[in-house]
Enzyme design. Structure first.
Site, PDB file in Angstrom:
ATOM      1  N   ILE A  70       0.841  -1.202   0.000  1.00 17.49           N
ATOM      2  CA  ILE A  70       0.000   0.000   0.000  1.00 17.49           C
ATOM      3  C   ILE A  70       0.877   1.254   0.000  1.00 17.49           C
ATOM      4  CG2 ILE A  70      -1.834   1.250   1.254  1.00 17.49           C
ATOM      5  CD1 ILE A  70      -2.771  -1.501   0.244  1.00 17.49           C
ATOM      6  N   CYS A 128       8.047  -0.809   7.936  1.00 16.17           N
ATOM      7  CA  CYS A 128       7.382  -0.866   6.644  1.00 16.17           C
ATOM      8  C   CYS A 128       8.405  -1.127   5.559  1.00 16.17           C
ATOM      9  CB  CYS A 128       6.639   0.428   6.345  1.00 16.17           C
ATOM     10  SG  CYS A 128       5.710   0.279   4.810  1.00 16.17           S
ATOM     11  N   LYS A 163       6.967  -1.418  16.693  1.00 17.83           N
ATOM     12  CA  LYS A 163       6.595  -2.558  15.837  1.00 17.83           C
ATOM     13  C   LYS A 163       7.795  -2.968  14.989  1.00 17.83           C
ATOM     14  CE  LYS A 163       3.001  -4.122  12.711  1.00 17.83           C
ATOM     15  NZ  LYS A 163       1.694  -3.780  12.155  1.00 17.83           N
TER      16      LYS A 163
HETATM   17  C1  LIG Z   1      -3.455  -3.968   3.691  1.00 13.53           C
HETATM   18  C2  LIG Z   1      -2.479  -3.880   4.853  1.00 13.53           C
HETATM   19  C3  LIG Z   1      -2.070  -2.616   5.302  1.00 13.53           C
HETATM   20  C4  LIG Z   1      -1.165  -2.518   6.375  1.00 13.53           C
HETATM   21  N1  LIG Z   1      -0.795  -1.273   6.839  1.00 13.53           N
HETATM   22  C5  LIG Z   1       0.027  -1.183   7.919  1.00 13.53           C
HETATM   23  C6  LIG Z   1       0.357   0.088   8.481  1.00 13.53           C
HETATM   24  O1  LIG Z   1      -0.120   1.145   8.020  1.00 13.53           O
HETATM   25  N2  LIG Z   1       1.220   0.118   9.553  1.00 13.53           N
HETATM   26  C7  LIG Z   1       1.732  -1.032  10.104  1.00 13.53           C
HETATM   27  O2  LIG Z   1       2.504  -0.952  11.088  1.00 13.53           O
HETATM   28  N3  LIG Z   1       1.415  -2.257   9.605  1.00 13.53           N
HETATM   29  C8  LIG Z   1       0.582  -2.360   8.542  1.00 13.53           C
HETATM   30  N4  LIG Z   1       0.242  -3.599   8.054  1.00 13.53           N
HETATM   31  C9  LIG Z   1       0.766  -4.821   8.713  1.00 13.53           C
HETATM   32  C10 LIG Z   1      -0.253  -5.395   9.702  1.00 13.53           C
HETATM   33  O3  LIG Z   1      -0.533  -4.467  10.733  1.00 13.53           O
HETATM   34  C11 LIG Z   1       0.269  -6.720  10.337  1.00 13.53           C
HETATM   35  O4  LIG Z   1       1.491  -6.471  10.992  1.00 13.53           O
HETATM   36  C12 LIG Z   1       0.483  -7.802   9.290  1.00 13.53           C
HETATM   37  O5  LIG Z   1      -0.530  -7.769   8.300  1.00 13.53           O
HETATM   38  C13 LIG Z   1       0.534  -9.207   9.916  1.00 13.53           C
HETATM   39  O6  LIG Z   1      -0.677  -9.526  10.549  1.00 13.53           O
HETATM   40  P1  LIG Z   1      -1.819 -10.442   9.837  1.00 13.53           P
HETATM   41  O7  LIG Z   1      -1.130 -11.663   9.321  1.00 13.53           O
HETATM   42  O8  LIG Z   1      -2.824 -10.712  10.912  1.00 13.53           O
HETATM   43  O9  LIG Z   1      -2.389  -9.612   8.708  1.00 13.53           O
HETATM   44  C14 LIG Z   1      -0.653  -3.713   6.986  1.00 13.53           C
HETATM   45  C15 LIG Z   1      -1.085  -4.978   6.516  1.00 13.53           C
HETATM   46  C16 LIG Z   1      -1.988  -5.068   5.467  1.00 13.53           C
HETATM   47  C17 LIG Z   1      -2.416  -6.441   5.010  1.00 13.53           C
END
Ligand SMILES: Cc1cc2nc3c(=O)[nH]c(=O)nc-3n(C[C@H](O)[C@H](O)[C@H](O)COP(=O)(O)O)c2cc1C
Length: 306
Positions: A70, A128, A163
């Protein structure tokens, strides 16, 4: 009481929260369930200036998960402070605002702009894959992690949750650096670098080439890293990565997490977060235990009983 968890700097009614970027600011979900069901809300990343994000396509399906690039699309600090944040604070539940930047100064600027709000804390997204400083992905070295946490701490009294990125050789080095610089807790993990190829056009499927892999595919990696980090530092860990079932939540708690975040899985099931809260309560009742008893239970080998 069974569901309560202790983050050191705060007690939460339960350990379930959305993962940043997967819940927006919660506006879309308020139609579906009472946000107060959650232990806390974690917002989409906020940068100092608005960001449009990367070119499309920026999401792709992966086996047991998804790829996203993103690129931190968001309205920027000033818009957030005027609209989204006051709305979310009106909902009266603990809020962690996820903060991102390309330089130490940008993290400090955003944190300073949020310092006066009654937040649970800031979640510093040092992981990120698409944010770079001097050509090196930010947050991949202990030294830069230490530098940014220390600089933000000097400008902002709010608790800092850092994080971490899994895309490193040794995540515990980053965890120790963040803790030494004054982090109150750590979120483990962000997405794993991945990619997909569009074989008809013979080119990467994502416009950004690489994306972050999330979803059930990464759960075993996230769990191992939570275990490692929880053993390496004394501050609480918030587990994140691939959680989609109550058993996953219990695993993360037992590995040493004091709370968990749920991301990708709630895209396919928007009511997953409240369901996990209810199912966790039922699981705890059935097993006659509490969240606090479960935190790190699998690490305490001397106390194993059947
Ligand atoms: C579409 C999307 C957008 C994300 N945006 C952010 C963000 O803005 N900041 C962040 O720290 N992590 C972001 N992440 C990471 C998630 O917070 C999380 O760490 C990661 O998806 C792993 O967790 P999950 O397997 O439950 O999705 C994003 C993940 C996804 C899929």
């Amino acid at each position: 009481m069974m569901l309560q968890t202790d983050l050191g700097f705060a007690r939460l009614n339960n350990p379930i929260m959305p993962a940043s970027g997967c819940f927006g600011w919660g506006r879309e979900y308020i139609e579906l369930f009472d946000l107060k069901t959650l232990g806390a809300v974690v917002t989409k990343a906020t940068t100092y200036l608005p960001r449009e994000g990367n070119a499309t396509p920026r999401v792709a399906e992966a086996p047991a998960g998804m790829l996203n690039a993103i690129g931190l699309q968001n309205a920027g600090l000033h818009a957030v402070v005027k609209t989204d944040l006051p709305w979310l604070l009106e909902q009266k539940l603990p809020v962690l605002v996820n903060v991102a930047g390309s330089t130490v100064e940008e993290y400090v600027q955003v944190a300073a702009g949020l310092a006066e709000f009654p937040l649970l804390g800031l979640e510093l997204n040092l992981s990120c894959p698409n944010v770079r400083e001097g050509g090196i992905a930010f947050g991949l070295q202990a030294e830069s992690v230490h530098r940014v946490v220390q600089a933000v701490k000097a400008e902002c009294q709010l608790p800092l949750v850092v994080k971490l990125s899994p895309n490193v050789t040794e995540i515990t080095e980053l965890a120790v650096a963040a803790a030494e610089a004054g982090a109150s807790a750590l979120t483990v993990i962000n997405t794993l670098r991945g990619m997909a190829i569009d074989i008809e056009h013979r080119r990467p499927l994502l416009a950004n080439t690489f994306g972050g892999l999330s979803g059930p595919a990464i759960k075993p990696v996230a769990l191992a890293m939570v275990w490692q980090v929880a053993s390496a530092v004394d501050i609480p860990v918030i587990g994140c990565g691939g959680i989609s079932r109550v058993e996953d939540v219990v695993e993360f708690l037992m590995a040493g997490a004091s709370a968990v975040q749920v991301g990708s899985a709630s895209f396919s099931e928007p009511l997953l977060l409240p369901r996990l809260v209810w199912e966790l309560e039922a699981w705890l009742q059935e097993h006659q235990t509490s969240v606090t008893e479960l935190v790190g239970a699998a690490q305490r080998k001397d106390e194993i009983n059947d």
